[in-house]
Design a protein around this motif. Structure first.
Motif, PDB file in Angstrom:
ATOM      1  N   HIS A   7       0.934  -1.092   0.039  1.00 33.64           N
ATOM      2  CA  HIS A   7      -0.128  -0.021  -0.099  1.00 33.64           C
ATOM      3  C   HIS A   7       0.930   1.256  -0.115  1.00 33.64           C
ATOM      4  CE1 HIS A   7      -4.412  -1.284   0.280  1.00 33.64           C
ATOM      5  NE2 HIS A   7      -3.951  -2.016   1.085  1.00 33.64           N
ATOM      6  N   ALA A   8       1.921   1.002   0.609  1.00 34.14           N
ATOM      7  CA  ALA A   8       2.751   2.255   0.653  1.00 34.14           C
ATOM      8  C   ALA A   8       3.534   2.557  -0.521  1.00 34.14           C
ATOM      9  CB  ALA A   8       4.147   1.962   1.589  1.00 34.14           C
ATOM     10  N   MET A   9       3.664   1.852  -1.620  1.00 33.43           N
ATOM     11  CA  MET A   9       4.192   1.937  -2.927  1.00 33.43           C
ATOM     12  C   MET A   9       3.611   2.610  -3.835  1.00 33.43           C
ATOM     13  SD  MET A   9       5.735  -1.693  -3.881  1.00 33.43           S
ATOM     14  CE  MET A   9       6.964  -2.768  -2.893  1.00 33.43           C
ATOM     15  N   SER A  10       4.389   3.474  -4.748  1.00 31.24           N
ATOM     16  CA  SER A  10       3.614   4.186  -5.700  1.00 31.24           C
ATOM     17  C   SER A  10       3.146   3.192  -6.878  1.00 31.24           C
ATOM     18  CB  SER A  10       4.534   5.352  -6.311  1.00 31.24           C
ATOM     19  OG  SER A  10       5.559   4.656  -6.854  1.00 31.24           O
ATOM     20  N   GLU A  11       2.529   3.667  -7.895  1.00 27.31           N
ATOM     21  CA  GLU A  11       2.058   2.940  -8.930  1.00 27.31           C
ATOM     22  C   GLU A  11       3.269   2.458  -9.735  1.00 27.31           C
ATOM     23  OE1 GLU A  11      -1.375   4.297 -11.174  1.00 27.31           O
ATOM     24  OE2 GLU A  11      -2.421   4.990  -9.510  1.00 27.31           O
ATOM     25  N   ASP A  12       4.349   3.281  -9.849  1.00 26.85           N
ATOM     26  CA  ASP A  12       5.314   2.889 -10.633  1.00 26.85           C
ATOM     27  C   ASP A  12       6.251   1.624 -10.007  1.00 26.85           C
ATOM     28  OD1 ASP A  12       4.785   4.650 -12.757  1.00 26.85           O
ATOM     29  OD2 ASP A  12       5.876   6.380 -11.684  1.00 26.85           O
ATOM     30  N   GLN A  13       6.073   2.002  -8.539  1.00 21.37           N
ATOM     31  CA  GLN A  13       6.985   0.987  -7.918  1.00 21.37           C
ATOM     32  C   GLN A  13       6.210  -0.424  -7.875  1.00 21.37           C
ATOM     33  OE1 GLN A  13       7.068   3.072  -4.114  1.00 21.37           O
ATOM     34  NE2 GLN A  13       9.057   3.565  -4.199  1.00 21.37           N
ATOM     35  N   LEU A  14       4.981  -0.286  -7.742  1.00 19.57           N
ATOM     36  CA  LEU A  14       4.142  -1.565  -7.967  1.00 19.57           C
ATOM     37  C   LEU A  14       4.342  -2.227  -9.493  1.00 19.57           C
ATOM     38  CD1 LEU A  14       0.654  -0.431  -6.828  1.00 19.57           C
ATOM     39  CD2 LEU A  14       2.388  -1.992  -5.501  1.00 19.57           C
ATOM     40  N   GLY A  15       4.479  -1.575 -10.470  1.00 21.58           N
ATOM     41  CA  GLY A  15       4.798  -1.975 -11.797  1.00 21.58           C
ATOM     42  C   GLY A  15       6.235  -2.696 -11.841  1.00 21.58           C
ATOM     43  N   ASP A  49       2.229 -13.263  -3.808  1.00 20.55           N
ATOM     44  CA  ASP A  49       2.563 -11.773  -3.864  1.00 20.55           C
ATOM     45  C   ASP A  49       2.097 -11.022  -5.018  1.00 20.55           C
ATOM     46  OD1 ASP A  49       3.885 -11.830  -1.405  1.00 20.55           O
ATOM     47  OD2 ASP A  49       5.718 -11.907  -2.057  1.00 20.55           O
ATOM     48  N   ILE A  50       2.312 -11.675  -6.241  1.00 22.00           N
ATOM     49  CA  ILE A  50       1.724 -11.247  -7.546  1.00 22.00           C
ATOM     50  C   ILE A  50       0.202 -10.902  -7.579  1.00 22.00           C
ATOM     51  CG2 ILE A  50       1.085 -11.730  -9.922  1.00 22.00           C
ATOM     52  CD1 ILE A  50       3.694 -13.527  -9.958  1.00 22.00           C
ATOM     53  N   ALA A  51      -0.368 -11.751  -6.791  1.00 21.64           N
ATOM     54  CA  ALA A  51      -1.881 -11.461  -6.632  1.00 21.64           C
ATOM     55  C   ALA A  51      -2.212 -10.151  -5.825  1.00 21.64           C
ATOM     56  CB  ALA A  51      -2.676 -12.758  -5.912  1.00 21.64           C
ATOM     57  N   ARG A  52      -1.346 -10.071  -4.540  1.00 21.44           N
ATOM     58  CA  ARG A  52      -1.696  -8.963  -3.923  1.00 21.44           C
ATOM     59  C   ARG A  52      -1.163  -7.711  -4.486  1.00 21.44           C
ATOM     60  NH1 ARG A  52       1.575 -11.223  -0.189  1.00 21.44           N
ATOM     61  NH2 ARG A  52      -0.147 -11.781   0.893  1.00 21.44           N
ATOM     62  N   ILE A  53      -0.218  -7.683  -5.215  1.00 25.04           N
ATOM     63  CA  ILE A  53       0.226  -6.369  -6.014  1.00 25.04           C
ATOM     64  C   ILE A  53      -0.750  -6.065  -6.871  1.00 25.04           C
ATOM     65  CG2 ILE A  53       1.926  -5.527  -7.599  1.00 25.04           C
ATOM     66  CD1 ILE A  53       4.050  -6.921  -5.846  1.00 25.04           C
ATOM     67  N   LYS A  54      -1.430  -7.032  -7.714  1.00 22.49           N
ATOM     68  CA  LYS A  54      -2.490  -6.625  -8.450  1.00 22.49           C
ATOM     69  C   LYS A  54      -3.679  -6.122  -8.097  1.00 22.49           C
ATOM     70  CE  LYS A  54      -1.165  -9.848 -12.570  1.00 22.49           C
ATOM     71  NZ  LYS A  54      -1.838 -10.709 -13.278  1.00 22.49           N
ATOM     72  N   THR A  55      -3.906  -6.756  -6.984  1.00 20.60           N
ATOM     73  CA  THR A  55      -5.433  -6.325  -6.401  1.00 20.60           C
ATOM     74  C   THR A  55      -5.150  -4.994  -5.658  1.00 20.60           C
ATOM     75  OG1 THR A  55      -5.818  -8.549  -5.470  1.00 20.60           O
ATOM     76  CG2 THR A  55      -7.002  -6.726  -4.417  1.00 20.60           C
ATOM     77  N   ILE A  56      -4.041  -4.471  -5.131  1.00 25.74           N
ATOM     78  CA  ILE A  56      -3.846  -3.279  -4.689  1.00 25.74           C
ATOM     79  C   ILE A  56      -3.565  -2.329  -5.592  1.00 25.74           C
ATOM     80  CG2 ILE A  56      -2.305  -1.772  -3.342  1.00 25.74           C
ATOM     81  CD1 ILE A  56      -1.880  -4.408  -1.500  1.00 25.74           C
ATOM     82  N   ALA A  57      -2.994  -2.516  -6.879  1.00 27.34           N
ATOM     83  CA  ALA A  57      -2.945  -1.628  -7.854  1.00 27.34           C
ATOM     84  C   ALA A  57      -4.236  -1.335  -8.593  1.00 27.34           C
ATOM     85  CB  ALA A  57      -1.953  -2.288  -8.970  1.00 27.34           C
ATOM     86  N   GLN A  59      -7.005  -1.156  -6.802  1.00 27.71           N
ATOM     87  CA  GLN A  59      -7.550  -0.413  -5.812  1.00 27.71           C
ATOM     88  C   GLN A  59      -7.405   0.904  -6.076  1.00 27.71           C
ATOM     89  OE1 GLN A  59      -7.039  -2.342  -2.190  1.00 27.71           O
ATOM     90  NE2 GLN A  59      -8.649  -4.013  -2.634  1.00 27.71           N
ATOM     91  N   LYS A  60      -5.871   1.164  -6.259  1.00 28.41           N
ATOM     92  CA  LYS A  60      -5.492   2.512  -6.290  1.00 28.41           C
ATOM     93  C   LYS A  60      -5.715   3.192  -7.720  1.00 28.41           C
ATOM     94  CE  LYS A  60      -1.520   2.246  -3.450  1.00 28.41           C
ATOM     95  NZ  LYS A  60       0.035   2.706  -3.458  1.00 28.41           N
ATOM     96  N   ALA A  61      -5.943   2.314  -8.822  1.00 29.48           N
ATOM     97  CA  ALA A  61      -6.445   2.792  -9.985  1.00 29.48           C
ATOM     98  C   ALA A  61      -8.145   3.121  -9.901  1.00 29.48           C
ATOM     99  CB  ALA A  61      -6.413   1.636 -11.168  1.00 29.48           C
ATOM    100  N   ALA A  62      -8.684   2.542  -9.225  1.00 29.60           N
ATOM    101  CA  ALA A  62     -10.112   2.673  -9.103  1.00 29.60           C
ATOM    102  C   ALA A  62     -10.308   4.150  -8.031  1.00 29.60           C
ATOM    103  CB  ALA A  62     -10.752   1.662  -8.415  1.00 29.60           C
TER     104      ALA A  62
END
Length: 66
Positions: A7-15, A49-57, A59-62
């Motif tokens: 959750h603390a990561m930015s969208e670029d860091q998530l990618g 971890d992949i699923a967690r990152i995709k889910t949070i990304a 959520q942030k996009a929404a």
């Protein structure tokens, strides 16, 4: 990887993190196929971890659209 860390990561860091985990998953699949994998639980950890990152990304996009 904890959800709070993601959750603390930015969208670029998530990618970037997602790309890194996808590459690791690819390498783990090869190790499984050649019977060289020692830590079998790592496959499950990476997949989650992949699923967690995709889910949070997602959520942030929404939230950004709303």
């Amino acid at each position: 990887m904890k959800a709070n860390d993601v959750h603390a990561m930015s969208e670029d860091q998530l990618g970037d993190e997602l790309a890194k985990l996808k590459k690791e998953q690819f390498n783990l699949r090869f190790q499984v196929a050649t019977s060289q994998l020692e830590n079998t639980s790592r496959v499950k950890q990476v997949r989650r971890d992949i699923a967690r990152i995709k889910t949070i990304a997602r959520q942030k996009a929404a939230q950004a659209k709303a």
